[in-house]
Design an enzyme around this catalytic site. Sequence first.
Site, PDB file in Angstrom:
ATOM      1  N   ASP A 267      -1.373  -7.270  -6.665  1.00  0.00           N
ATOM      2  CA  ASP A 267      -1.280  -5.869  -6.284  1.00  0.00           C
ATOM      3  C   ASP A 267      -0.643  -5.119  -7.466  1.00  0.00           C
ATOM      4  OD1 ASP A 267      -0.541  -4.289  -3.078  1.00  0.00           O
ATOM      5  OD2 ASP A 267      -1.284  -3.468  -4.960  1.00  0.00           O
TER       6      ASP A 267
HETATM    7  C1  GLC Z   1      -1.353  -0.308  -3.916  1.00  0.00           C
HETATM    8  C2  GLC Z   1      -1.622  -1.031  -2.607  1.00  0.00           C
HETATM    9  C3  GLC Z   1      -2.907  -1.791  -2.584  1.00  0.00           C
HETATM   10  C4  GLC Z   1      -3.946  -1.061  -3.403  1.00  0.00           C
HETATM   11  C5  GLC Z   1      -3.490  -1.091  -4.851  1.00  0.00           C
HETATM   12  C6  GLC Z   1      -4.468  -0.368  -5.782  1.00  0.00           C
HETATM   13  O1  GLC Z   1      -0.031  -0.485  -4.309  1.00  0.00           O
HETATM   14  O2  GLC Z   1      -0.602  -1.906  -2.139  1.00  0.00           O
HETATM   15  O3  GLC Z   1      -3.293  -1.950  -1.211  1.00  0.00           O
HETATM   16  O4  GLC Z   1      -5.202  -1.706  -3.279  1.00  0.00           O
HETATM   17  O5  GLC Z   1      -2.196  -0.536  -5.013  1.00  0.00           O
HETATM   18  O6  GLC Z   1      -4.480   0.992  -5.493  1.00  0.00           O
END
Ligand code: GLC
Length: 721
Positions: A267
């Site tokens: 993430d």
């Molecule tokens: C965010 C979220 C995740 C998302 C990622 C990209 O922090 O936790 O669900 O897909 O970043 O935007």
Amino acid sequence: MSEQQLISLISQMTIEEKISQLLQLAGPFFEGSESQGEITGPMAAMGVSDDSVRNSGSVLGLTGAKEVIQVQEAHLKNNRLGIPLLFMADIVHGYKTIFPVPLAIGCSWDMDMAENTAAIAAKEASVAGVHVTFAPMVDLVRDPRWGRVMESTGEDPFLNSEFARAFVRGFQGTDLTDDHSRVAACVKHFAAYGAAEGGRDYNTVDMSERQMREYYLPAYRAALDEGCEMVMTAFNTVDGIPASGNRRLMRDLLRDEWGFDGVLISDWGAVKEMIPHGIAVNEAEAAYKAIQAGVDIEMMTLCYENHLKAWIENGQVNESLIDEAVLRILTLKHKLGLFDNPYRGASIELEEKLILSEAHRQAARDAAAKSSVLLKNDNVLPLKEEQKVALIGPFSQSGDILGPWSWLGSKEEAVQLYTGMVDLVGSTHIKTAQGCAIETMTEAQLAEALVTAQDADVIVLALGEHSDMSGEAGCRGDITLPKVQLELITALKSLNKPMVAVLFNGRPLDLHGVYDQVDALLEAWYPGTEGGAAIADLLYGRQNPTARLTMSFPYALGQVPVYYNHFNTGRPQGAPDAQIRYVSQYLDMPNEPLLPFGFGLSYTTFEYSEATLSSSTITMEQPLTIKVLVTNTGDRSGEELVQLYVRDLSGEVVRPVKELKAFSRILLEPGESQEVTFTLAEEQLRYHHSNLEFNSDSGDFIAFIGGNSRDVAELKFTLTK
Ligand code: GLC
């Protein structure tokens, strides 16, 4: 390209090129991006080199056919071996046609509808150049304080698994290579992100492996069994180790035990966050732990980029780990056909034609009508066209009904509730006033609301949470409606008129000050682009509510976490021999939620006959069937969702008082009866034992059948092995 050709391509790559293939950067870093150079905030501090961009493997959050084509074109010129970029973005509940948030879609219990919303999202996203969506989010949730419960389908592992499969089918279809209207899916957040302590985002998750396998892991597994191409790591710790550096979770379980050989992406920043977590002293150590755990792509930090080469040179990391990761990424690019056509489905012309089409809007309207739950109705709904309605509240004329993760949708293009009602029945009998803002109210607003409502036949309140009060990092320690909205209800109550409340919110709320004050209550969640039209359809009876809750509404925050599939304890409240005091209870409130899992009302009523079992015994070979006759005892057609739960009365470990095992939706005309039959087999009685073995035990069980998890008939049976 065969795997051998991919391996041959990897053999031509320098170590720097291989490591950069593991890097994912946001759009502004790339030549050809319309936001190129707008490197601000944390991005500016990253210190990304031109070489890193030139050799990076994927782009985060850049969409739009023109821009994607520009960026891909420039990248293919700059990248020495002409390796195309993967474009990934959060298309969670729609691209520009925004569907209800997943917690709402979960309340539809309609897998076909869920699959269709994902298919439409994929169709719009793919013509906009997206290759991978960061969805479905399948984190099981039990704590409404958490902002991201809106992104989940709820508190049940079986139902979440069914939805995980449906969303993956919708996003990916059956042929990602040739069907350019689909996108690869990325199930998230692995694992158990929804169990953050205190319902506070990014907080600690700590539970037994058995508990995790029984409740939190099934939906991720279901998504992968359905062919989901990618997995995203969770921000939280799992048994003391952050997921992105957790070898036990990622290598031993996800890759070795489950056999997942797709791409694992961190993430946003989660690799580097191992430093504040306290298991890495610096980015170098974070890089080491993440690559050992099997994380292929590092999203938006440079631990790999800046430190992996040194680990390889000092012999601490085998280059084969890098090659494996690169091969998985290139294999996904190949599966998506990017080596043959790096622009895949991107099409400016098709964007114009497909995005927010009438057909897509209609699908969004249907989805919203099927996802809004009727929680109370003391004969006030449906409204009659000739009734004088006062529509009052901050959501009367608001486009903030798309909910979190609708960043590509447009609030301006959303159908507001007032618009939806007027489009349906005309404006003659509808007056509206804001009454208050989400968290503030002026005397003038209140005065206008009272005047607007004074000669109405019925008051419709449009209340709720601002969409920023939900979603990532949108956690609330107090889950009641904002105080001014409760004051507005009280003020309007003094007019002694029938009152209907429509709630636009991203979580089960503590409904003190609402539930007892109104005569009817419709939970709209964030219903999406066509939300106002769909809610109007429900308010005026063009659609009969069919949705059922998939997350419990607590009686009060003090109960949280409160969920239907809980354990009985050794001193259950209400047991025949229970004492008054020394049982598991609160002195000041009930144990039961205000509104239970599976609950929802219709504009008609249903009656259940006595349920029957084909046998009182199940064997390994012989399942049993459960039959019940359901009758529509009201004066209009309606759908009933018949639910089957089971309780294992004596497990090797304690077992929940109820577990959803099956459900069946039936449409009945007034007076019509239909027999519903469920088959229950031994494999549906299996669970994780203390030694983690997954099997069933002989013994006594209870089957429950009814229209929600509370109001059920009981039938005893025995499993004989
Ligand atoms: C965010 C979220 C995740 C998302 C990622 C990209 O922090 O936790 O669900 O897909 O970043 O935007």
